[in-house]
Design a protein around this motif. Structure first.
Motif, mmCIF file in Angstrom:
data_model
loop_
_atom_site.group_PDB
_atom_site.id
_atom_site.type_symbol
_atom_site.label_atom_id
_atom_site.label_comp_id
_atom_site.label_asym_id
_atom_site.label_seq_id
_atom_site.Cartn_x
_atom_site.Cartn_y
_atom_site.Cartn_z
ATOM 1 N N TYR A 1 -64.775 -3.732 84.703
ATOM 2 C CA TYR A 1 -64.716 -4.374 86.011
ATOM 3 C C TYR A 1 -65.736 -3.726 86.933
ATOM 4 O O TYR A 1 -65.981 -2.516 86.852
ATOM 5 C CB TYR A 1 -63.312 -4.235 86.606
ATOM 6 C CG TYR A 1 -62.249 -4.820 85.716
ATOM 7 C CD1 TYR A 1 -61.675 -4.066 84.693
ATOM 8 C CD2 TYR A 1 -61.840 -6.139 85.870
ATOM 9 C CE1 TYR A 1 -60.721 -4.611 83.853
ATOM 10 C CE2 TYR A 1 -60.873 -6.690 85.043
ATOM 11 C CZ TYR A 1 -60.326 -5.912 84.036
ATOM 12 O OH TYR A 1 -59.389 -6.457 83.215
ATOM 13 N N ARG B 1 -65.003 -8.115 93.682
ATOM 14 C CA ARG B 1 -64.902 -7.534 92.347
ATOM 15 C C ARG B 1 -65.148 -8.606 91.303
ATOM 16 O O ARG B 1 -64.942 -9.796 91.554
ATOM 17 C CB ARG B 1 -63.547 -6.864 92.112
ATOM 18 C CG ARG B 1 -62.365 -7.743 92.334
ATOM 19 C CD ARG B 1 -61.061 -6.954 92.241
ATOM 20 N NE ARG B 1 -59.989 -7.650 92.939
ATOM 21 C CZ ARG B 1 -58.747 -7.182 93.062
ATOM 22 N NH1 ARG B 1 -58.421 -6.025 92.524
ATOM 23 N NH2 ARG B 1 -57.846 -7.873 93.721
ATOM 24 N N GLU C 1 -64.792 -9.393 86.958
ATOM 25 C CA GLU C 1 -64.390 -9.022 85.602
ATOM 26 C C GLU C 1 -65.554 -9.306 84.660
ATOM 27 O O GLU C 1 -66.152 -10.379 84.739
ATOM 28 C CB GLU C 1 -63.165 -9.817 85.150
ATOM 29 C CG GLU C 1 -61.949 -9.558 85.996
ATOM 30 C CD GLU C 1 -61.526 -10.778 86.780
ATOM 31 O OE1 GLU C 1 -60.399 -11.235 86.600
ATOM 32 O OE2 GLU C 1 -62.343 -11.272 87.584
ATOM 33 N N TYR D 1 -58.410 -3.382 87.021
ATOM 34 C CA TYR D 1 -58.725 -4.446 87.972
ATOM 35 C C TYR D 1 -58.097 -4.220 89.337
ATOM 36 O O TYR D 1 -58.498 -4.808 90.333
ATOM 37 C CB TYR D 1 -58.262 -5.799 87.419
ATOM 38 C CG TYR D 1 -58.724 -6.963 88.245
ATOM 39 C CD1 TYR D 1 -57.824 -7.739 88.965
ATOM 40 C CD2 TYR D 1 -60.067 -7.299 88.315
ATOM 41 C CE1 TYR D 1 -58.253 -8.809 89.718
ATOM 42 C CE2 TYR D 1 -60.510 -8.362 89.076
ATOM 43 C CZ TYR D 1 -59.587 -9.118 89.774
ATOM 44 O OH TYR D 1 -60.024 -10.179 90.516
ATOM 45 N N ASN D 2 -57.091 -3.340 89.382
ATOM 46 C CA ASN D 2 -56.331 -3.223 90.612
ATOM 47 C C ASN D 2 -57.068 -2.447 91.684
ATOM 48 O O ASN D 2 -57.693 -1.419 91.428
ATOM 49 C CB ASN D 2 -54.983 -2.571 90.325
ATOM 50 C CG ASN D 2 -54.060 -3.525 89.610
ATOM 51 O OD1 ASN D 2 -53.570 -4.490 90.178
ATOM 52 N ND2 ASN D 2 -53.845 -3.280 88.324
#
Lengths: 113, 115
Positions: free
Chosen positions: A33, A50, A52, B101-102
């Motif tokens: 990520y 952000r 992925e 991802y957090n």
């Protein structure tokens, strides 16, 4: 080892114009990520956007968008219609399965009225 | 909107002294972190903390460092015997969940100057 490189220590942009901040990274992982954080003067870092790595579509958040080039290991941030409040230090960061972030050294963005 | 807070904003200490940097994470968060940034260098991970235990630490986090959650709200970083090279900005962060991802929410930092 994971490394994140921001090659532009300082950038400036005219208010209402568009600016692109560069970030490259190095990793042998396939799943990870990428993040852009913004740190205004004397304030905390806040998450801007952000991405992925498994998603081909570039992330977008209002005036902020990224250009994610997985093969080139590049993750640039585009700020459209720049505003005075966008002036800050911007950090690119990487995470894979672990807890820790790997950050770049930051780009200081000045917005010229 | 809830924020991570850190005190003091600036700490000056003599080499060899102990310092405690304090953080109040967001109240319902479960995971806590410390990072540092030496002037002009990258933000570096020090340690993560969950369920009253260290869950991950970097090679920077040696025996001179310790973390504690003494009262259920504060999260502290102690440096036992400060060195000149400990001068840096120290950031605390917290998150509700773990996982790459957090989002981690950062505090404004404490600037530590070791003389």
């Amino acid at each position: 080892a994971q490394t994140v490189t921001q090659s532009q220590p300082e950038m400036s942009v005219q208010e209402a114009e568009t600016v692109t901040l560069s970030c490259t990274y190095d990793t042998s992982e396939s799943d990870y990520y990428l993040f852009w954080y913004k740190q205004p003067p004397s304030r905390q870092m806040i998450l801007v956007i952000r991405q992925e790595a498994y998603k081909q579509q570039n992330a977008t958040e209002n005036r902020f968008s990224v250009n994610f080039q997985k093969a080139a290991k590049s993750f640039s941030l585009k700020i459209s219609d720049s505003q005075l409040g966008d002036a800050a230090m911007y950090f690119c960061a990487y995470r894979s399965g672990g807890i820790q972030f790997y950050f770049g050294t930051g780009t200081s963005l000045t917005v010229i009225p | 909107e809830p924020e991570v807070t850190q005190t003091p904003s600036h700490q000056v200490t003599q080499m060899g002294q102990e310092v405690i940097l304090r953080c109040v994470p967001i109240s319902n968060h479960l995971y806590f972190y410390w990072y540092r940034q030496i002037l002009g260098q990258k933000v570096e991970f020090l340690v993560s903390f969950y369920n009253n235990e260290i869950s991950e630490k970097s090679e920077i986090f040696d025996d001179q460092f310790s973390v504690e959650r003494p009262d259920g709200s504060n999260f502290t970083l102690k440096i036992r015997s400060t060195k000149l090279e400990d001068s840096a900005m120290y950031f605390c962060a917290s998150s509700l969940r773990q996982g790459a991802y957090n989002e981690q929410f950062f505090g404004p930092g404490t600037r530590l100057t070791v003389l």
